[in-house]
Design a protein around this motif. Structure first.
Motif, PDB file in Angstrom:
ATOM      1  N   UNK A 184      43.180  45.941  40.926  1.00 36.26           N
ATOM      2  CA  UNK A 184      43.328  45.698  42.359  1.00 36.26           C
ATOM      3  C   UNK A 184      43.424  44.214  42.668  1.00 36.26           C
ATOM      4  N   UNK A 185      42.610  43.404  42.017  1.00 40.02           N
ATOM      5  CA  UNK A 185      42.707  41.953  42.214  1.00 40.02           C
ATOM      6  C   UNK A 185      44.084  41.446  41.804  1.00 40.02           C
ATOM      7  N   UNK A 186      44.581  41.962  40.694  1.00 42.62           N
ATOM      8  CA  UNK A 186      45.900  41.525  40.217  1.00 42.62           C
ATOM      9  C   UNK A 186      47.007  41.917  41.188  1.00 42.62           C
ATOM     10  N   UNK A 187      46.849  43.041  41.879  1.00 36.36           N
ATOM     11  CA  UNK A 187      47.880  43.470  42.825  1.00 36.36           C
ATOM     12  C   UNK A 187      48.106  42.432  43.915  1.00 36.36           C
ATOM     13  N   UNK A 188      47.049  41.705  44.276  1.00 38.62           N
ATOM     14  CA  UNK A 188      47.196  40.652  45.285  1.00 38.62           C
ATOM     15  C   UNK A 188      48.136  39.556  44.774  1.00 38.62           C
ATOM     16  N   UNK A 189      48.094  39.292  43.482  1.00 37.34           N
ATOM     17  CA  UNK A 189      48.985  38.298  42.881  1.00 37.34           C
ATOM     18  C   UNK A 189      50.388  38.869  42.703  1.00 37.34           C
ATOM     19  N   UNK A 190      50.476  40.093  42.228  1.00 35.95           N
ATOM     20  CA  UNK A 190      51.775  40.733  42.036  1.00 35.95           C
ATOM     21  C   UNK A 190      52.534  40.808  43.356  1.00 35.95           C
ATOM     22  N   UNK A 191      51.791  41.045  44.441  1.00 39.31           N
ATOM     23  CA  UNK A 191      52.398  41.140  45.770  1.00 39.31           C
ATOM     24  C   UNK A 191      52.647  39.778  46.393  1.00 39.31           C
ATOM     25  N   UNK A 192      52.253  38.713  45.717  1.00 38.87           N
ATOM     26  CA  UNK A 192      52.473  37.371  46.256  1.00 38.87           C
ATOM     27  C   UNK A 192      51.686  37.109  47.523  1.00 38.87           C
ATOM     28  N   UNK A 193      50.523  37.747  47.697  1.00 35.72           N
ATOM     29  CA  UNK A 193      49.648  37.697  48.872  1.00 35.72           C
ATOM     30  C   UNK A 193      50.289  38.329  50.102  1.00 35.72           C
TER      31      UNK A 193
END
Length: 333
Positions: A184-193
């Protein structure tokens, strides 16, 4: 400084650029934040493997700008864990770090150990009983983040299967949930915030995994930042039944930053919206609900005390017992 070891072991900064990773670019400001996070992480890793003593590493960390010092500590812990695993170098550097100034960065440090595990052969993994029995799950959180960050096609866009690691042994049934918190934390990066894109990524996972994914997003959106108040409010709306998980992750981030003395404006902007309160109160909720006896205190069969703690934090923040301050105008990236 052992320059040869640093050059041999430290990945290139190119590995954390959004273009290299294929992550979404929301805007120039968000791109700069995320790429600086990656660069500071690798700088911390490089210092850890390139200095002779943990004391020298600790002095270096004090020079890193406040906003990014926690990420440098995370990278440093990864580097120390890698060195501890090397047959010719083993020396308990992670234990020394956590016993010194690294104690204040314990959340990020344990996550960094998880990064190291993702890069090391299983035979070289540290034993779980080396770490705080309550917080050791953050190691698997770090493992999950690493896999989603570097193997995004499989872990985020592919079949999204969680591995069975059997690292925690007695509590192995919870491992997948801890890994999902890191994903879930990584999704914030994958989504570019990008809040909408991050929420869409969560929705692509099976429903039984979304609570932990939302917890990870709440933590990353608060600790790393990169979103406006409007975008944070979108996360609250989209989290729906997982509102408490989102709040819990945000509170964890506040606790991690305040514990290390690393509060910056975007943290308060995020907790005001995601946790419904200021960072000091959010961190206090984490402390007030923390199990007194560490690993003891689980309330449900098969649930470690860590999960009981997380659940209590989310409930405390979303049951109306706290007064939410007015969110800062415009938010803070």
């Amino acid at each position: 400084m052992l320059t040869w070891r640093r050059r041999l072991l430290t990945p290139s900064h190119d590995e954390t650029r959004l273009a290299t990773r294929g992550f979404h670019v929301k805007d120039a400001a968000a791109k700069e934040v995320l790429e600086t996070v990656g660069a500071r992480f690798l700088d911390g890793f490089g210092e850890a493997v390139g200095t002779r003593t943990v004391a020298e590493l600790e002095e270096y960390l004090e020079t890193v700008p406040t906003r990014f010092r926690g990420f440098a500590a995370e990278g440093a812990a990864m580097g120390l864990a890698v060195l501890d695993a090397l047959p010719m170098v083993r020396s308990g550097r992670v234990d020394t770090f956590l016993g010194g100034r690294g104690r204040d960065h314990v959340y990020m440090a344990l996550v960094g150990v998880g990064w190291a595990m993702a890069r090391l052969p299983r035979l070289l993994w540290p034993r779980p009983d080396r770490f705080d029995p309550l917080l050791r799950w953050l190691v698997l959180d770090g493992y999950g983040f690493h896999q989603a960050y570097f193997h995004t096609d499989d872990w985020v866009h592919g079949d999204r299967r969680r591995p069975v690691l059997d690292w925690a042994r007695d509590d192995a049934a919870y491992e997948g949930r801890a890994i999902d918190q890191g994903i879930g934390r990584a999704l914030w990066f994958v989504a570019g915030t990008d809040a909408r894109r991050a929420a869409d990524l969560v929705d692509a996972y099976p429903e039984h995994r979304r609570a932990d994914l939302w917890g990870g997003i709440g933590l990353a959106a608060t600790y790393a930042g990169g979103a406006t108040t409007e975008e944070l409010e979108h996360l609250v709306t989209r989290s729906g039944p997982y509102r408490a998980d989102l709040a819990q992750g945000s509170a964890f981030a506040a606790e991690a930053r305040l514990r290390a003395g690393l509060e910056v404006p975007h943290v308060g902007a995020a907790t005001a919206v995601l946790a419904g309160t200021d960072p000091v109160t959010a961190a206090r909720v984490c402390e007030d609900t923390r199990p007194v006896d560490g690993a003891d205190g689980a309330e449900r069969p098969g649930e470690p005390a860590y999960e009981t703690w997380r659940r209590h934090i989310g409930q405390a923040l979303t049951t109306g017992r706290l007064t939410a301050p007015t969110a800062p105008t415009g938010g803070a990236r």
